[in-house]
Design a protein around this motif. Structure first.
Motif, PDB file in Angstrom:
ATOM      1  N   LYS A 110       8.596  14.876  -0.259  1.00  0.00           N
ATOM      2  CA  LYS A 110       9.016  13.774  -1.117  1.00  0.00           C
ATOM      3  C   LYS A 110       8.748  12.428  -0.459  1.00  0.00           C
ATOM      4  O   LYS A 110       8.258  11.501  -1.093  1.00  0.00           O
ATOM      5  CB  LYS A 110      10.486  13.914  -1.484  1.00  0.00           C
ATOM      6  CG  LYS A 110      10.626  14.870  -2.640  1.00  0.00           C
ATOM      7  CD  LYS A 110      12.036  15.054  -3.118  1.00  0.00           C
ATOM      8  CE  LYS A 110      12.047  16.154  -4.167  1.00  0.00           C
ATOM      9  NZ  LYS A 110      13.306  16.850  -4.236  1.00  0.00           N
ATOM     10  N   ALA A 111       9.038  12.334   0.848  1.00  0.00           N
ATOM     11  CA  ALA A 111       8.812  11.079   1.566  1.00  0.00           C
ATOM     12  C   ALA A 111       7.320  10.749   1.574  1.00  0.00           C
ATOM     13  O   ALA A 111       6.913   9.608   1.365  1.00  0.00           O
ATOM     14  CB  ALA A 111       9.345  11.191   2.988  1.00  0.00           C
ATOM     15  N   LEU A 112       6.511  11.789   1.758  1.00  0.00           N
ATOM     16  CA  LEU A 112       5.068  11.601   1.789  1.00  0.00           C
ATOM     17  C   LEU A 112       4.564  11.174   0.406  1.00  0.00           C
ATOM     18  O   LEU A 112       3.721  10.284   0.291  1.00  0.00           O
ATOM     19  CB  LEU A 112       4.402  12.922   2.200  1.00  0.00           C
ATOM     20  CG  LEU A 112       2.940  12.822   2.572  1.00  0.00           C
ATOM     21  CD1 LEU A 112       2.807  12.046   3.869  1.00  0.00           C
ATOM     22  CD2 LEU A 112       2.344  14.221   2.753  1.00  0.00           C
ATOM     23  N   GLY A 113       5.117  11.796  -0.636  1.00  0.00           N
ATOM     24  CA  GLY A 113       4.711  11.477  -2.008  1.00  0.00           C
ATOM     25  C   GLY A 113       4.918  10.012  -2.316  1.00  0.00           C
ATOM     26  O   GLY A 113       4.061   9.358  -2.928  1.00  0.00           O
ATOM     27  N   VAL A 114       6.047   9.448  -1.891  1.00  0.00           N
ATOM     28  CA  VAL A 114       6.333   8.037  -2.136  1.00  0.00           C
ATOM     29  C   VAL A 114       5.280   7.170  -1.459  1.00  0.00           C
ATOM     30  O   VAL A 114       4.729   6.241  -2.045  1.00  0.00           O
ATOM     31  CB  VAL A 114       7.749   7.676  -1.630  1.00  0.00           C
ATOM     32  CG1 VAL A 114       7.982   6.180  -1.677  1.00  0.00           C
ATOM     33  CG2 VAL A 114       8.797   8.405  -2.459  1.00  0.00           C
ATOM     34  N   LYS A 115       4.952   7.528  -0.217  1.00  0.00           N
ATOM     35  CA  LYS A 115       3.943   6.754   0.521  1.00  0.00           C
ATOM     36  C   LYS A 115       2.592   6.817  -0.183  1.00  0.00           C
ATOM     37  O   LYS A 115       1.886   5.819  -0.303  1.00  0.00           O
ATOM     38  CB  LYS A 115       3.799   7.306   1.941  1.00  0.00           C
ATOM     39  CG  LYS A 115       4.939   6.890   2.836  1.00  0.00           C
ATOM     40  CD  LYS A 115       4.678   7.339   4.258  1.00  0.00           C
ATOM     41  CE  LYS A 115       5.987   7.425   5.024  1.00  0.00           C
ATOM     42  NZ  LYS A 115       6.026   8.492   5.999  1.00  0.00           N
ATOM     43  N   VAL A 116       2.243   8.014  -0.666  1.00  0.00           N
ATOM     44  CA  VAL A 116       0.954   8.176  -1.345  1.00  0.00           C
ATOM     45  C   VAL A 116       0.915   7.311  -2.602  1.00  0.00           C
ATOM     46  O   VAL A 116      -0.078   6.635  -2.883  1.00  0.00           O
ATOM     47  CB  VAL A 116       0.709   9.666  -1.691  1.00  0.00           C
ATOM     48  CG1 VAL A 116      -0.471   9.823  -2.633  1.00  0.00           C
ATOM     49  CG2 VAL A 116       0.484  10.464  -0.425  1.00  0.00           C
ATOM     50  N   ILE A 117       2.010   7.280  -3.353  1.00  0.00           N
ATOM     51  CA  ILE A 117       2.033   6.493  -4.587  1.00  0.00           C
ATOM     52  C   ILE A 117       1.933   5.005  -4.282  1.00  0.00           C
ATOM     53  O   ILE A 117       1.187   4.267  -4.937  1.00  0.00           O
ATOM     54  CB  ILE A 117       3.297   6.831  -5.421  1.00  0.00           C
ATOM     55  CG1 ILE A 117       3.112   8.221  -6.026  1.00  0.00           C
ATOM     56  CG2 ILE A 117       3.505   5.801  -6.530  1.00  0.00           C
ATOM     57  CD1 ILE A 117       4.325   8.780  -6.694  1.00  0.00           C
ATOM     58  N   ILE A 118       2.631   4.555  -3.240  1.00  0.00           N
ATOM     59  CA  ILE A 118       2.533   3.142  -2.848  1.00  0.00           C
ATOM     60  C   ILE A 118       1.088   2.813  -2.472  1.00  0.00           C
ATOM     61  O   ILE A 118       0.527   1.810  -2.894  1.00  0.00           O
ATOM     62  CB  ILE A 118       3.503   2.832  -1.671  1.00  0.00           C
ATOM     63  CG1 ILE A 118       4.943   2.919  -2.178  1.00  0.00           C
ATOM     64  CG2 ILE A 118       3.218   1.448  -1.082  1.00  0.00           C
ATOM     65  CD1 ILE A 118       5.994   2.833  -1.092  1.00  0.00           C
ATOM     66  N   PHE A 119       0.454   3.724  -1.741  1.00  0.00           N
ATOM     67  CA  PHE A 119      -0.935   3.501  -1.355  1.00  0.00           C
ATOM     68  C   PHE A 119      -1.831   3.431  -2.587  1.00  0.00           C
ATOM     69  O   PHE A 119      -2.670   2.546  -2.720  1.00  0.00           O
ATOM     70  CB  PHE A 119      -1.421   4.617  -0.421  1.00  0.00           C
ATOM     71  CG  PHE A 119      -2.888   4.546  -0.143  1.00  0.00           C
ATOM     72  CD1 PHE A 119      -3.379   3.603   0.752  1.00  0.00           C
ATOM     73  CD2 PHE A 119      -3.773   5.372  -0.812  1.00  0.00           C
ATOM     74  CE1 PHE A 119      -4.741   3.501   0.977  1.00  0.00           C
ATOM     75  CE2 PHE A 119      -5.135   5.273  -0.591  1.00  0.00           C
ATOM     76  CZ  PHE A 119      -5.622   4.340   0.310  1.00  0.00           C
TER      77      PHE A 119
END
Ligand code: HEC
Length: 241
Positions: free
Chosen positions: A212-221
């Motif tokens: 989930k933490a990674l998903g948020v970062k990917v979406i921000i990117f």
């Protein structure tokens, strides 16, 4: 442009599946996997109240220590009753043949139960035991008719009666009525079952917090990259028109 934005939003917003509850409205578990204190309370409940009958054979104690922010010593001292090796999986205390004799059925492994049943089902199930004199343990369950499991938390929750109402000749569950009080209030008991549900969700997919933490970062990117791409496109095409 509008279409592009809609397509982008649809691609990044996840869709949520609905778990079936056999016609009973499931209560929302509303768990928070970012809350380590809640997960630690859930782990304690699990080893104290469930591991005597159910295993979690894909969950290792040392992995749990790391994910839940506990030291291996803490886990060894407070949470390990069926083994003394921190690298072991959460095995059950009871022999399978005894289980089959006592309950008529084997208590299933709970490693992935949150994924097969869904967290709302679990939360409703744990709070859904009610008095039924026709059952061997004197209880039934509103989302698991004729369940072979006793009401483990009867002292904490108290005992409740299920009220059914008649709808077109069919008996439909309406509500619960407390017949003997437990040591916890309803709110306290709900919170406790939320902790336990959160823990069961965690063991079903230990990687999910990271994911989930990674998903948020990917979406921000992706959002950032989307803006850059539009600016770049404008820059390239400005001399063409
Ligand atoms: C005394 C033994 C015993 C204890 C303790 C116990 N269970 Fe069970 N549980 C059972 C048995 C037996 C079944 C199988 C019921 C059936 O198939 O009718 C079961 C079934 C279940 C199911 C349903 C599984 C399915 O098929 O979907 C869940 C979920 C569950 N238990 C969770 C728990 C949790 C969480 C705890 C700890 C609070 C717990 N159980 C404690 C004996 C136990």
């Amino acid at each position: 442009m509008k279409k592009l934005i809609i397509a982008f939003v649809m691609a990044v917003v996840p869709t949520f599946g609905m778990a079936a509850g056999g016609g009973i409205n499931l209560d929302s578990a509303d768990i928070d996997l970012g809350d380590q204190a809640s997960l630690q309370r859930g782990a304690k409940l699990f080893v104290n109240s469930c591991l005597s009958c159910h295993s979690a054979q894909y969950q290792r104690y040392n992995r749990m220590a790391k994910d839940l922010g506990m030291s291996e010593e803490e886990v060894k001292a407070n949470l390990m009753f069926t083994t003394d090796k921190i690298g072991d999986t959460m095995k059950v205390a009871m022999k399978p043949e005894d289980a089959a004799a006592w309950f008529g059925t084997l208590p299933p492994d709970l490693s992935v139960i949150a994924r097969s049943r869904g967290v709302d089902w679990l939360y409703t199930y744990l709070r859904g035991f009610y008095v039924d004199e026709n059952r061997p343990f004197g209880v039934n369950n509103i989302v698991f008719p004729d369940v072979g499991m006793p009401h483990v938390f009867w002292e904490q929750q108290g005992m409740q009666k299920a009220i059914f109402k008649d709808v077109d000749g069919k008996q439909v569950f309406d509500s619960f009525e407390l017949v003997s009080k437990g040591t916890m209030s309803t709110e306290e008991f709900d919170g406790t079952m939320r902790d336990l549900t959160a823990f069961l969700s965690y063991i079903g997919e230990p990687i999910q917090m990271e994911r989930k933490a990674l998903g948020v970062k990917v979406i921000i990117f992706l959002l950032f990259f989307f803006v850059v791409a539009i600016m770049l496109k404008k820059e390239y095409w400005k001399d063409v028109h």
